[in-house]
Design a protein around this motif. Structure first.
Motif, PDB file in Angstrom:
ATOM      1  N   LEU A  83      10.601  11.551  32.107  1.00 56.33           N
ATOM      2  CA  LEU A  83       9.535  11.560  31.101  1.00 56.33           C
ATOM      3  C   LEU A  83       9.949  12.393  29.890  1.00 56.33           C
ATOM      4  O   LEU A  83       9.724  11.998  28.744  1.00 56.33           O
ATOM      5  CB  LEU A  83       8.246  12.111  31.730  1.00 56.33           C
ATOM      6  N   ARG A  84      10.593  13.533  30.162  1.00 58.69           N
ATOM      7  CA  ARG A  84      11.064  14.381  29.050  1.00 58.69           C
ATOM      8  C   ARG A  84      12.103  13.639  28.220  1.00 58.69           C
ATOM      9  O   ARG A  84      12.100  13.692  26.999  1.00 58.69           O
ATOM     10  CB  ARG A  84      11.670  15.677  29.608  1.00 58.69           C
ATOM     11  N   GLU A  85      12.963  12.889  28.917  1.00 54.78           N
ATOM     12  CA  GLU A  85      14.047  12.191  28.229  1.00 54.78           C
ATOM     13  C   GLU A  85      13.528  11.087  27.303  1.00 54.78           C
ATOM     14  O   GLU A  85      14.026  10.915  26.195  1.00 54.78           O
ATOM     15  CB  GLU A  85      14.982  11.592  29.294  1.00 54.78           C
ATOM     16  N   VAL A  86      12.524  10.329  27.760  1.00 53.64           N
ATOM     17  CA  VAL A  86      12.092   9.164  26.970  1.00 53.64           C
ATOM     18  C   VAL A  86      10.884   9.445  26.080  1.00 53.64           C
ATOM     19  O   VAL A  86      10.535   8.629  25.228  1.00 53.64           O
ATOM     20  CB  VAL A  86      11.772   7.941  27.868  1.00 53.64           C
ATOM     21  N   MET A  87      10.252  10.612  26.268  1.00 51.10           N
ATOM     22  CA  MET A  87       9.039  10.910  25.497  1.00 51.10           C
ATOM     23  C   MET A  87       9.131  12.185  24.674  1.00 51.10           C
ATOM     24  O   MET A  87       8.340  12.380  23.754  1.00 51.10           O
ATOM     25  CB  MET A  87       7.825  11.021  26.434  1.00 51.10           C
ATOM     26  N   GLY A  88      10.080  13.078  25.011  1.00 49.06           N
ATOM     27  CA  GLY A  88      10.127  14.350  24.303  1.00 49.06           C
ATOM     28  C   GLY A  88       8.793  15.066  24.414  1.00 49.06           C
ATOM     29  O   GLY A  88       8.235  15.176  25.504  1.00 49.06           O
ATOM     30  N   LEU A 196       5.525   8.181  17.114  1.00 48.92           N
ATOM     31  CA  LEU A 196       5.570   8.063  18.577  1.00 48.92           C
ATOM     32  C   LEU A 196       7.003   7.840  19.086  1.00 48.92           C
ATOM     33  O   LEU A 196       7.215   7.646  20.284  1.00 48.92           O
ATOM     34  CB  LEU A 196       4.671   6.921  19.059  1.00 48.92           C
ATOM     35  N   TRP A 197       7.979   7.798  18.132  1.00 45.52           N
ATOM     36  CA  TRP A 197       9.392   7.649  18.498  1.00 45.52           C
ATOM     37  C   TRP A 197       9.574   6.394  19.343  1.00 45.52           C
ATOM     38  O   TRP A 197       8.994   5.350  19.056  1.00 45.52           O
ATOM     39  CB  TRP A 197       9.850   8.951  19.180  1.00 45.52           C
TER      40      TRP A 197
END
Ligand SMILES: [Zn+2]
Length: 265
Positions: A83-88, A196-197
């Protein structure tokens, strides 16, 4: 979602329920959740896939679809670093539950299925990553209260033929086949400019096609069909399981939570 209402537990009256149950005592549990699926797809893509597969399977192979479980594990185990990797730092607008709630709920869902007269349960999760724990619960339940079970995530159904992904070619192909009206591939390029990247969107999303989606769904249904045909249904009428009869079983599962994949990264 346009359900196939004639196979859905919540839409059936007792007469039709009992006819379907007698013809095939198989229940299907769709599992999904709301989580980011890029700019191109709705939050509930995992739920939409699972609902569709279960409805189609019940219509083709017999049986009844249980009420959908639309909350799922996330933010723990392998999902936390992902989740951290794809959402920051972006708010994922996620409907996650901790593993102990999802797993205990599944245990009691199995109880409800057996008490309703089902002798086999098919659990299809559109959300990947917690399947080993789901199977652990199914096995624990069936060891005390016999029921045939088949618990898979959708990419597991087609392993060797197609490779699962998250909000990429694989998942969007399925959605293009199931609900093309919910897909906005024209928004795929927003990852560069949008606040939202990437919103967890996979870079290969524009390679998705409805044709590939139909092939994935056909292979998935074939796998479910083989499992249903292979069930060796217990012959005897199962006795009623009181709620308190599950408590010791749940406590045993809970004592082994250091082994849960949904707990450790
Ligand atoms: Zn998904």
């Amino acid at each position: 979602m346009i359900f196939k209402e004639h196979v859905r537990w919540e839409f059936l009256k007792p007469e039709e329920f009992l006819v379907r149950l007698a013809a095939a005592p198989v229940v299907y549990l769709p599992m999904g959740l709301c989580e980011p699926h890029g700019h191109v797809a709705p939050f509930g893509l995992d739920t939409i896939k699972a609902d569709w597969l279960c409805d189609e399977a019940a219509a083709r192979f017999g049986g009844i679809v249980a009420p959908t479980m639309a909350y799922h594990t996330h933010e723990t185990g392998y999902h936390a670093p992902w989740l951290r990797e794809v959402m920051g730092d972006i708010n994922p607008r996620l409907c996650a539950l901790p593993p102990h709630i999802v797993l205990e709920t599944l245990l009691y869902q199995f109880r409800a299925f057996r008490n309703a007269g089902f002798r086999a349960a098919v659990v299809i999760s559109g959300h990947h990553g917690s399947q080993e724990d789901l199977r652990m619960v199914a096995e624990a339940f069936a060891s005390e209260f016999p029921i045939q079970h088949f618990v898979r995530t959708d990419p597991e159904l087609v392993a060797g033929e197609f490779t699962g992904d998250h909000a990429g070619r694989y998942e969007l192909s399925q959605l293009l086949a199931i609900r093309p009206d919910l897909v906005s591939l024209d928004r795929a390029h927003r990852v560069e400019s949008d606040p939202l990247w990437r919103f967890a969107q996979n870079p290969d999303v524009l390679e998705a096609s409805a044709e590939e989606g139909r092939a994935i769904l056909k292979a998935s249904l074939d796998a479910i069909g083989s499992a249903v045909n292979g069930f060796a249904m217990p012959a005897e009428e199962p006795g009623f399981i009181a709620m308190e009869h599950l408590e010791p079983l749940w406590q045993r599962i809970l004592r082994r939570q250091d082994k849960w994949k949904t707990k450790s990264p």
